[in-house]
Design a protein around this motif. Structure first.
Motif, PDB file in Angstrom:
ATOM      1  N   ILE A  49       1.861  -7.035   6.147  1.00  0.00           N
ATOM      2  CA  ILE A  49       2.195  -6.864   4.736  1.00  0.00           C
ATOM      3  C   ILE A  49       3.039  -8.017   4.207  1.00  0.00           C
ATOM      4  N   LYS A  50       3.597  -8.838   5.114  1.00  0.00           N
ATOM      5  CA  LYS A  50       4.392  -9.996   4.693  1.00  0.00           C
ATOM      6  C   LYS A  50       3.800 -11.256   5.319  1.00  0.00           C
ATOM      7  N   GLN A  51       3.237 -12.126   4.458  1.00  0.00           N
ATOM      8  CA  GLN A  51       2.623 -13.368   4.935  1.00  0.00           C
ATOM      9  C   GLN A  51       3.108 -14.559   4.111  1.00  0.00           C
ATOM     10  N   HIS A  52       4.292 -14.460   3.550  1.00  0.00           N
ATOM     11  CA  HIS A  52       4.801 -15.493   2.662  1.00  0.00           C
ATOM     12  C   HIS A  52       6.318 -15.524   2.766  1.00  0.00           C
ATOM     13  N   SER A  53       6.913 -16.534   2.166  1.00  0.00           N
ATOM     14  CA  SER A  53       8.370 -16.617   2.112  1.00  0.00           C
ATOM     15  C   SER A  53       8.876 -15.626   1.071  1.00  0.00           C
ATOM     16  N   ILE A  59       3.731  -0.893   0.170  1.00  0.00           N
ATOM     17  CA  ILE A  59       2.405  -0.457   0.604  1.00  0.00           C
ATOM     18  C   ILE A  59       1.823   0.522  -0.413  1.00  0.00           C
ATOM     19  N   SER A  60       0.575   0.278  -0.807  1.00  0.00           N
ATOM     20  CA  SER A  60      -0.060   1.090  -1.844  1.00  0.00           C
ATOM     21  C   SER A  60      -1.293   1.828  -1.344  1.00  0.00           C
ATOM     22  N   VAL A  61      -1.528   1.865  -0.029  1.00  0.00           N
ATOM     23  CA  VAL A  61      -2.641   2.612   0.554  1.00  0.00           C
ATOM     24  C   VAL A  61      -2.095   3.532   1.637  1.00  0.00           C
ATOM     25  N   ALA A  62      -2.936   4.458   2.070  1.00  0.00           N
ATOM     26  CA  ALA A  62      -2.537   5.396   3.121  1.00  0.00           C
ATOM     27  C   ALA A  62      -3.622   5.449   4.187  1.00  0.00           C
ATOM     28  N   VAL A  63      -3.253   5.936   5.350  1.00  0.00           N
ATOM     29  CA  VAL A  63      -4.220   6.087   6.436  1.00  0.00           C
ATOM     30  C   VAL A  63      -5.346   7.021   5.979  1.00  0.00           C
ATOM     31  N   GLY A  64      -6.565   6.597   6.220  1.00  0.00           N
ATOM     32  CA  GLY A  64      -7.719   7.379   5.803  1.00  0.00           C
ATOM     33  C   GLY A  64      -8.357   6.892   4.522  1.00  0.00           C
ATOM     34  N   GLY A  70     -10.839  -7.405  -1.351  1.00  0.00           N
ATOM     35  CA  GLY A  70     -10.071  -7.861  -2.504  1.00  0.00           C
ATOM     36  C   GLY A  70      -9.165  -6.812  -3.100  1.00  0.00           C
ATOM     37  N   GLN A  71      -9.209  -5.588  -2.594  1.00  0.00           N
ATOM     38  CA  GLN A  71      -8.333  -4.533  -3.106  1.00  0.00           C
ATOM     39  C   GLN A  71      -6.913  -4.763  -2.614  1.00  0.00           C
ATOM     40  N   PRO A  72      -5.920  -4.693  -3.506  1.00  0.00           N
ATOM     41  CA  PRO A  72      -4.531  -4.876  -3.054  1.00  0.00           C
ATOM     42  C   PRO A  72      -4.114  -3.769  -2.095  1.00  0.00           C
ATOM     43  N   LEU A  73      -3.514  -4.157  -0.995  1.00  0.00           N
ATOM     44  CA  LEU A  73      -2.979  -3.202  -0.025  1.00  0.00           C
ATOM     45  C   LEU A  73      -1.496  -2.972  -0.253  1.00  0.00           C
ATOM     46  N   THR A  74      -0.859  -3.918  -0.921  1.00  0.00           N
ATOM     47  CA  THR A  74       0.553  -3.783  -1.279  1.00  0.00           C
ATOM     48  C   THR A  74       0.711  -4.230  -2.724  1.00  0.00           C
ATOM     49  N   LYS A  75       1.829  -3.855  -3.302  1.00  0.00           N
ATOM     50  CA  LYS A  75       2.146  -4.305  -4.655  1.00  0.00           C
ATOM     51  C   LYS A  75       3.560  -4.870  -4.644  1.00  0.00           C
ATOM     52  N   SER A  76       3.752  -5.896  -5.418  1.00  0.00           N
ATOM     53  CA  SER A  76       5.063  -6.552  -5.440  1.00  0.00           C
ATOM     54  C   SER A  76       5.938  -5.901  -6.493  1.00  0.00           C
ATOM     55  N   GLY A  77       7.237  -5.987  -6.260  1.00  0.00           N
ATOM     56  CA  GLY A  77       8.196  -5.419  -7.197  1.00  0.00           C
ATOM     57  C   GLY A  77       9.095  -6.481  -7.774  1.00  0.00           C
ATOM     58  N   VAL A  78      10.334  -6.081  -8.043  1.00  0.00           N
ATOM     59  CA  VAL A  78      11.283  -6.999  -8.664  1.00  0.00           C
ATOM     60  C   VAL A  78      11.674  -8.133  -7.722  1.00  0.00           C
ATOM     61  N   SER A  79      11.403  -7.985  -6.430  1.00  0.00           N
ATOM     62  CA  SER A  79      11.784  -9.006  -5.457  1.00  0.00           C
ATOM     63  C   SER A  79      10.824 -10.187  -5.447  1.00  0.00           C
ATOM     64  N   MET A  80       9.808 -10.157  -6.310  1.00  0.00           N
ATOM     65  CA  MET A  80       8.847 -11.256  -6.413  1.00  0.00           C
ATOM     66  C   MET A  80       8.017 -11.412  -5.143  1.00  0.00           C
ATOM     67  N   THR A  93      -7.021   2.621   9.137  1.00  0.00           N
ATOM     68  CA  THR A  93      -6.896   3.455  10.336  1.00  0.00           C
ATOM     69  C   THR A  93      -5.458   3.635  10.800  1.00  0.00           C
ATOM     70  N   ALA A  94      -4.579   2.717  10.447  1.00  0.00           N
ATOM     71  CA  ALA A  94      -3.180   2.825  10.887  1.00  0.00           C
ATOM     72  C   ALA A  94      -2.300   1.938  10.021  1.00  0.00           C
ATOM     73  N   ILE A  95      -1.069   2.379   9.842  1.00  0.00           N
ATOM     74  CA  ILE A  95      -0.041   1.577   9.165  1.00  0.00           C
ATOM     75  C   ILE A  95       1.227   1.702   9.998  1.00  0.00           C
ATOM     76  N   GLY A  96       1.727   0.581  10.487  1.00  0.00           N
ATOM     77  CA  GLY A  96       2.928   0.645  11.313  1.00  0.00           C
ATOM     78  C   GLY A  96       3.193  -0.674  12.000  1.00  0.00           C
ATOM     79  N   PRO A  97       4.118  -0.686  12.956  1.00  0.00           N
ATOM     80  CA  PRO A  97       4.479  -1.945  13.627  1.00  0.00           C
ATOM     81  C   PRO A  97       3.307  -2.514  14.414  1.00  0.00           C
ATOM     82  N   GLY A  98       3.209  -3.830  14.380  1.00  0.00           N
ATOM     83  CA  GLY A  98       2.190  -4.542  15.145  1.00  0.00           C
ATOM     84  C   GLY A  98       2.638  -5.970  15.372  1.00  0.00           C
ATOM     85  N   ARG A  99       2.213  -6.557  16.459  1.00  0.00           N
ATOM     86  CA  ARG A  99       2.620  -7.934  16.766  1.00  0.00           C
ATOM     87  C   ARG A  99       1.969  -8.881  15.766  1.00  0.00           C
TER      88      ARG A  99
END
Length: 548
Positions: A49-53, A59-64, A70-80, A93-99
């Motif tokens: 979910i974080k690939q930038h500085s 997160i705007s989606v849920a498991v299932g 091209g569909q947004p999986l996250t949405k940005s807020g006031v933090s830019m 299929t899953a949302i959580g910690p991953g390497r």
């Protein structure tokens, strides 16, 4: 800002120089011969979910959930923060910690998607005449497309363009100086017009009049393609710079093209310049012209351990293992490294279950003989070679000692954060000291300390604000009580002045009544005691007579 003499020299095409630098073997011919190929759709994707500085999006989606390309999986807020998008259609299929792809092998929150093979995309529309659209709306389109600097820094492009200051030149960086990597080279050869169209959009948003397109002189085909396309873009001039590593570094390229030096801890915009990578310009064109979010990028897959080296359009979130399988990677030994990035600035992956992200420009698979494993670190012999090649004119040896000693004040004084981690110092070190490793670790520790200090400062400010609020509320209560007492006194005084009873008489009367009640109560108690004693005597006398 710049002087007129400097502007004239830039317009004349003068090329300056920068200190230090090295000339390692280029080895680009392994991957730059064939056109960019399309990487097949993988079965599963891992999207951090974080690939930038900056901060991650929400997160705007849920498991299932079923998602489309091209569909947004996250949405940005006031933090830019920047959104990330689904690379293909499928099911979450899953949302959580991953390497994730990081030198430390650290974990972060990832969204896992099982592809359905249909590759259905969301509907999106572009702009035919972006110059008629408000600047804020254009920046929002670039932000919503999830575009970050594709040259490696990953800074949000819209946020970089939002810094409104006078700009002399927009610089489009196509130098790509690191050995082995040829992603930008092939992109310039095959998509020069799209790159320049994106550069023109960036020029418009930066409110600059002129742009410079920089290419290293070891890319003759890309130079020819750009020269042909530049006929339709008179705002831009081509600049061919000598092959020298790290000429593609932001500060180094600025010095090459303009003779200007970005101040320590400063930004190019501080000296009237703005730089974007050719891949970023291409992505901006696709976002504005076609409304297409950033879901793929060109990745160089190269090295002698690959049967099909080349450049590939790779969906962001593709597991590295899938890319290597398609390219025909053959592991020769357990010591063989898999490097994300080039041989100078890349890092060895802990395993292949990490995903390709927005800033992944290369996967290097060298044979053991081609790029030997890291050797045992030996003591520094103080030869000074590292200082001679440092393009930032730092003292690498001194920085290493300070980093080992955790002397963060000393590192600050020695301008640690001016280090661009190019690896030139480690490349020439005869003692095999992994200097950049020490710098990266020290930077991370300094950043962590800064974050903790910021948290402590916020906590202190909150505590002080609470204490101030409590003190203020106490003073307000005391003031209310004081005013109430004054009001009572004033009312009593007004009552006396108006001929009413003296309030003090009422007080004395109340006291007298209380005394009278108390006296009556005491008298009644005494009488009751006397009666009880008399009755007790009579009872005793009667008892005596009866006994007699």
């Amino acid at each position: 800002m710049s002087s007129s003499a400097n502007i004239k020299a830039i317009e004349a095409g003068q090329i300056w120089s920068f200190p230090g630098g090295i000339h390692p073997p280029e080895r680009k011919e392994l991957s730059n011969q064939a056109p960019i190929a399309e990487m097949p759709i993988a079965d599963n994707y891992i999207v951090p979910i974080k690939q930038h500085s900056g901060a991650a999006g929400e997160i705007s989606v849920a498991v299932g959930d079923r998602v489309l390309r091209g569909q947004p999986l996250t949405k940005s807020g006031v933090s830019m923060g920047l959104p990330v998008h689904a690379p293909t259609s499928g099911t979450v299929t899953a949302i959580g910690p991953g390497r994730i792809a990081h030198p430390s092998g650290m974990a972060d929150i990832v969204i896992r998607i099982a592809a359905d093979g249909h590759d259905e995309a969301i509907a999106h529309t572009g702009l035919t005449d972006y110059e008629q659209v408000a600047r804020a709306d254009l920046l929002e389109r670039i932000r919503a497309a999830g575009i970050a600097g594709l040259g490696g820094a990953g800074f949000p492009t819209a946020q970089k363009l939002a810094l409104q200051r006078p700009i002399d030149y927009l610089i489009i960086n196509g130098v790509e100086c690191e050995p082995y990597i040829s992603a930008d080279d092939r992109l310039m050869r095959e998509h020069a017009k799209t790159i320049l169209d994106g550069a023109k959009i960036l020029l418009h948003l930066a409110d600059a009049k002129k742009g410079l397109v920089a290419v290293e002189d070891n890319k003759p085909e890309a130079i020819a393609a750009l020269k042909e396309a530049l006929a339709d873009y008179p705002q831009f001039s081509l600049r061919v710079v000598p092959t020298k590593y790290p000429s593609g570094g932001e500060k180094q390229l600025i010095q090459l093209l303009t003779g200007r030096q970005v101040p320590s801890r400063g930004l190019p915009i501080d000296i009237g310049l703005l730089m974007q990578n050719v891949g970023t310009a291409y992505a901006v064109s696709r976002a504005i012209r076609d409304g297409e979010p950033l879901t793929q990028r060109v990745v160089t897959v190269t090295g002698e351990a690959v049967r099909r080296p080349g450049n590939y359009w790779v969906r962001i979130g593709t597991p590295v293992a899938e890319v290597l399988r398609e390219a025909g990677f053959e592991r020769q030994s357990e010591e063989q490294r898999i490097i994300m990035g080039g041989p100078m600035m890349g890092f060895t992956l802990p395993d292949t279950d990490v995903p390709v992200v927005k800033i992944t420009n290369c996967l290097l698979l060298p044979s053991v003989s081609e790029l030997a494993p890291a050797q045992q670190e030996m003591p520094c012999i103080r030869c000074g070679a590292c200082a001679d090649v440092c393009p930032a004119q730092l003292l690498p040896q001194q920085l290493q000692w300070l980093a080992k000693a955790k002397d963060y004040d000393g590192l600050e004084q020695q301008n640690l954060f001016d280090c661009i981690e190019c690896g030139a110092c480690a490349y020439v070190c005869p003692s095999e000291i992994p200097l950049v490793h020490y710098y990266r670790k020290a930077k991370a520790e300094v950043r962590n300390m800064a974050r903790e200090k910021a948290k402590a400062e916020i906590a202190r400010e909150r505590f002080e604000a609470r204490q101030e609020r409590l003190e203020r509320e106490k003073e307000e209560r005391l003031e209310r009580h004081r005013k109430a007492a004054e009001a009572r006194k004033k009312a009593q005084a007004e009552q006396v002045n108006s001929g009413g009873d003296n309030p003090q008489d009422a007080v004395q009367a109340a006291i007298a009544r209380a005394k009278a009640r108390k006296a009556a109560q005491q008298k009644a108690a005494a009488e009751q005691a006397t009666n009880e004693a008399t009755n007790e005597g009579k009872n005793e006398a009667n008892d005596g007579e009866n006994n007699a």
